[in-house]
Design a protein around this motif. Sequence first.
Motif, PDB file in Angstrom:
ATOM      1  N   HIS A 160      62.209  37.136  35.301  1.00 29.62           N
ATOM      2  CA  HIS A 160      62.767  38.489  35.372  1.00 29.62           C
ATOM      3  C   HIS A 160      62.376  39.332  34.153  1.00 29.62           C
ATOM      4  O   HIS A 160      62.061  40.507  34.285  1.00 29.62           O
ATOM      5  N   TYR A 161      62.417  38.739  32.961  1.00 31.08           N
ATOM      6  CA  TYR A 161      62.265  39.510  31.731  1.00 31.08           C
ATOM      7  C   TYR A 161      60.896  39.442  31.070  1.00 31.08           C
ATOM      8  O   TYR A 161      60.575  40.283  30.243  1.00 31.08           O
ATOM      9  N   ALA A 162      60.061  38.454  31.386  1.00 32.82           N
ATOM     10  CA  ALA A 162      58.757  38.325  30.730  1.00 32.82           C
ATOM     11  C   ALA A 162      57.831  39.454  31.158  1.00 32.82           C
ATOM     12  O   ALA A 162      57.852  39.909  32.308  1.00 32.82           O
ATOM     13  N   LYS A 163      56.996  39.885  30.227  1.00 36.20           N
ATOM     14  CA  LYS A 163      56.027  40.948  30.523  1.00 36.20           C
ATOM     15  C   LYS A 163      54.978  40.430  31.514  1.00 36.20           C
ATOM     16  O   LYS A 163      54.683  39.233  31.551  1.00 36.20           O
ATOM     17  N   ASP A 164      54.409  41.355  32.268  1.00 39.29           N
ATOM     18  CA  ASP A 164      53.368  40.978  33.231  1.00 39.29           C
ATOM     19  C   ASP A 164      52.183  40.319  32.530  1.00 39.29           C
ATOM     20  O   ASP A 164      51.615  39.356  33.044  1.00 39.29           O
ATOM     21  N   GLU A 165      51.792  40.831  31.362  1.00 36.41           N
ATOM     22  CA  GLU A 165      50.649  40.269  30.632  1.00 36.41           C
ATOM     23  C   GLU A 165      50.907  38.806  30.260  1.00 36.41           C
ATOM     24  O   GLU A 165      50.010  37.966  30.324  1.00 36.41           O
ATOM     25  N   THR A 166      52.139  38.502  29.877  1.00 31.89           N
ATOM     26  CA  THR A 166      52.492  37.130  29.504  1.00 31.89           C
ATOM     27  C   THR A 166      52.444  36.228  30.725  1.00 31.89           C
ATOM     28  O   THR A 166      51.903  35.122  30.670  1.00 31.89           O
ATOM     29  N   ARG A 167      52.988  36.694  31.820  1.00 31.21           N
ATOM     30  CA  ARG A 167      53.050  35.869  33.020  1.00 31.21           C
ATOM     31  C   ARG A 167      51.682  35.673  33.664  1.00 31.21           C
ATOM     32  O   ARG A 167      51.461  34.705  34.375  1.00 31.21           O
ATOM     33  N   ARG A 168      50.744  36.579  33.426  1.00 30.09           N
ATOM     34  CA  ARG A 168      49.411  36.454  34.026  1.00 30.09           C
ATOM     35  C   ARG A 168      48.448  35.636  33.158  1.00 30.09           C
ATOM     36  O   ARG A 168      47.288  35.480  33.499  1.00 30.09           O
ATOM     37  N   LYS A 169      48.927  35.079  32.047  1.00 25.65           N
ATOM     38  CA  LYS A 169      48.070  34.243  31.200  1.00 25.65           C
ATOM     39  C   LYS A 169      47.855  32.852  31.780  1.00 25.65           C
ATOM     40  O   LYS A 169      46.941  32.149  31.383  1.00 25.65           O
ATOM     41  N   CYS A 170      48.697  32.451  32.699  1.00 24.06           N
ATOM     42  CA  CYS A 170      48.576  31.120  33.298  1.00 24.06           C
ATOM     43  C   CYS A 170      47.331  31.069  34.171  1.00 24.06           C
ATOM     44  O   CYS A 170      47.074  31.971  34.962  1.00 24.06           O
ATOM     45  N   ASN A 171      46.548  30.003  34.022  1.00 23.66           N
ATOM     46  CA  ASN A 171      45.298  29.853  34.761  1.00 23.66           C
ATOM     47  C   ASN A 171      45.428  28.947  35.982  1.00 23.66           C
ATOM     48  O   ASN A 171      44.445  28.373  36.422  1.00 23.66           O
ATOM     49  N   PHE A 172      46.626  28.801  36.497  1.00 24.01           N
ATOM     50  CA  PHE A 172      46.851  27.894  37.615  1.00 24.01           C
ATOM     51  C   PHE A 172      47.452  28.618  38.809  1.00 24.01           C
ATOM     52  O   PHE A 172      48.070  29.662  38.674  1.00 24.01           O
ATOM     53  N   LYS A 173      47.241  28.009  39.959  1.00 23.94           N
ATOM     54  CA  LYS A 173      47.975  28.387  41.157  1.00 23.94           C
ATOM     55  C   LYS A 173      48.726  27.147  41.587  1.00 23.94           C
ATOM     56  O   LYS A 173      48.094  26.130  41.834  1.00 23.94           O
ATOM     57  N   PRO A 174      50.014  27.134  41.681  1.00 22.34           N
ATOM     58  CA  PRO A 174      50.974  28.178  41.326  1.00 22.34           C
ATOM     59  C   PRO A 174      51.087  28.333  39.808  1.00 22.34           C
ATOM     60  O   PRO A 174      50.691  27.442  39.066  1.00 22.34           O
ATOM     61  N   PHE A 192      41.229  32.514  40.137  1.00 18.90           N
ATOM     62  CA  PHE A 192      41.124  33.613  39.170  1.00 18.90           C
ATOM     63  C   PHE A 192      41.613  34.913  39.809  1.00 18.90           C
ATOM     64  O   PHE A 192      42.375  35.664  39.192  1.00 18.90           O
ATOM     65  N   ASN A 193      41.223  35.160  41.042  1.00 16.08           N
ATOM     66  CA  ASN A 193      41.692  36.348  41.768  1.00 16.08           C
ATOM     67  C   ASN A 193      43.202  36.278  41.985  1.00 16.08           C
ATOM     68  O   ASN A 193      43.906  37.272  41.846  1.00 16.08           O
ATOM     69  N   TYR A 194      43.705  35.079  42.309  1.00 17.46           N
ATOM     70  CA  TYR A 194      45.146  34.895  42.494  1.00 17.46           C
ATOM     71  C   TYR A 194      45.902  35.205  41.205  1.00 17.46           C
ATOM     72  O   TYR A 194      46.906  35.910  41.210  1.00 17.46           O
ATOM     73  N   VAL A 195      45.412  34.655  40.091  1.00 16.79           N
ATOM     74  CA  VAL A 195      46.082  34.834  38.805  1.00 16.79           C
ATOM     75  C   VAL A 195      46.156  36.316  38.434  1.00 16.79           C
ATOM     76  O   VAL A 195      47.177  36.805  37.956  1.00 16.79           O
ATOM     77  N   LEU A 196      45.086  37.046  38.675  1.00 16.43           N
ATOM     78  CA  LEU A 196      45.046  38.460  38.282  1.00 16.43           C
ATOM     79  C   LEU A 196      45.790  39.383  39.243  1.00 16.43           C
ATOM     80  O   LEU A 196      46.319  40.406  38.817  1.00 16.43           O
ATOM     81  N   ASN A 197      45.846  39.037  40.519  1.00 17.23           N
ATOM     82  CA  ASN A 197      46.315  40.015  41.510  1.00 17.23           C
ATOM     83  C   ASN A 197      47.557  39.641  42.304  1.00 17.23           C
ATOM     84  O   ASN A 197      48.068  40.481  43.035  1.00 17.23           O
ATOM     85  N   HIS A 198      48.044  38.414  42.217  1.00 10.50           N
ATOM     86  CA  HIS A 198      49.195  38.072  43.060  1.00 10.50           C
ATOM     87  C   HIS A 198      50.445  38.825  42.581  1.00 10.50           C
ATOM     88  O   HIS A 198      50.597  39.093  41.386  1.00 10.50           O
ATOM     89  N   PRO A 199      51.311  39.193  43.517  1.00  7.41           N
ATOM     90  CA  PRO A 199      52.534  39.909  43.118  1.00  7.41           C
ATOM     91  C   PRO A 199      53.478  38.976  42.358  1.00  7.41           C
ATOM     92  O   PRO A 199      53.715  37.845  42.778  1.00  7.41           O
ATOM     93  N   LEU A 200      53.968  39.445  41.240  1.00  8.24           N
ATOM     94  CA  LEU A 200      54.892  38.657  40.433  1.00  8.24           C
ATOM     95  C   LEU A 200      56.309  38.831  40.964  1.00  8.24           C
ATOM     96  O   LEU A 200      56.767  39.956  41.166  1.00  8.24           O
ATOM     97  N   SER A 201      56.977  37.718  41.197  1.00  3.10           N
ATOM     98  CA  SER A 201      58.356  37.812  41.673  1.00  3.10           C
ATOM     99  C   SER A 201      59.273  38.102  40.494  1.00  3.10           C
ATOM    100  O   SER A 201      59.085  37.576  39.398  1.00  3.10           O
ATOM    101  N   ARG A 202      60.238  38.941  40.715  1.00  2.00           N
ATOM    102  CA  ARG A 202      61.247  39.274  39.715  1.00  2.00           C
ATOM    103  C   ARG A 202      62.604  38.915  40.325  1.00  2.00           C
ATOM    104  O   ARG A 202      63.200  39.703  41.040  1.00  2.00           O
ATOM    105  N   ILE A 253      39.283  27.987  32.567  1.00  2.00           N
ATOM    106  CA  ILE A 253      39.039  27.512  33.928  1.00  2.00           C
ATOM    107  C   ILE A 253      40.324  27.616  34.742  1.00  2.00           C
ATOM    108  O   ILE A 253      41.364  27.125  34.342  1.00  2.00           O
ATOM    109  N   CYS A 254      40.247  28.269  35.891  1.00  2.00           N
ATOM    110  CA  CYS A 254      41.388  28.418  36.778  1.00  2.00           C
ATOM    111  C   CYS A 254      41.394  27.277  37.782  1.00  2.00           C
ATOM    112  O   CYS A 254      40.352  26.896  38.297  1.00  2.00           O
ATOM    113  N   ARG A 255      42.585  26.723  38.049  1.00  2.00           N
ATOM    114  CA  ARG A 255      42.696  25.556  38.934  1.00  2.00           C
ATOM    115  C   ARG A 255      43.879  25.679  39.873  1.00  2.00           C
ATOM    116  O   ARG A 255      44.828  26.391  39.583  1.00  2.00           O
TER     117      ARG A 255
END
Length: 157
Positions: free
Chosen positions: A103-117, A12-22, A151-153
């Motif tokens: 590259h083009y997706a909004k941060d909010e969209t990309r942070r909806k994924c509940n998985f690592k990676p 959950f911490n990873y999903v919310l805070n990891h740097p998004l690659s562009r 649930i984050c996995r």
Amino acid sequence: MVFDKQEHGYVFNYVLNHPLSRPNTTLTKCICYIITFLFLISSLGVGLYFLLKNSDCLSPALSELLDENACLSIFILILIIGGYTFLILSPSIIVGLVHLYQHYAKDETRRKCNFKPTCSEYALLAIKKYGVFIALIKIVHRTYFRCRGQICRIDYP
């Protein structure tokens, strides 16, 4: 499946805070690649048509068929060459599409994924590990059937 609270908190911490690659990719670059691809395939199809038409190794019936239906023959040759080329280049094409999304997706969209990676990172890893066909099945299954809920996995390909 057993629910692990510590793993859930870590992911959950990873999903919310990891740097998004562009990735350094643009729509203009993608369109230029597509135009170049179509031009090369068309040129190869027309060149192959004239090569076959002027060769002596073809049967008279096939030569006559090429003469009667020139446009259809060229179109079929372009489809055949394009299909084989697409199959060969499909990993690069899918990776390019994932990079465009990243590259083009909004941060909010990309942070909806509940998985690592994340699902886009998973797609790149799956293509590298399994190849295109098996990876596509795994990507679709994960994206549309597993990436739901709260649930984050951790889930590597």
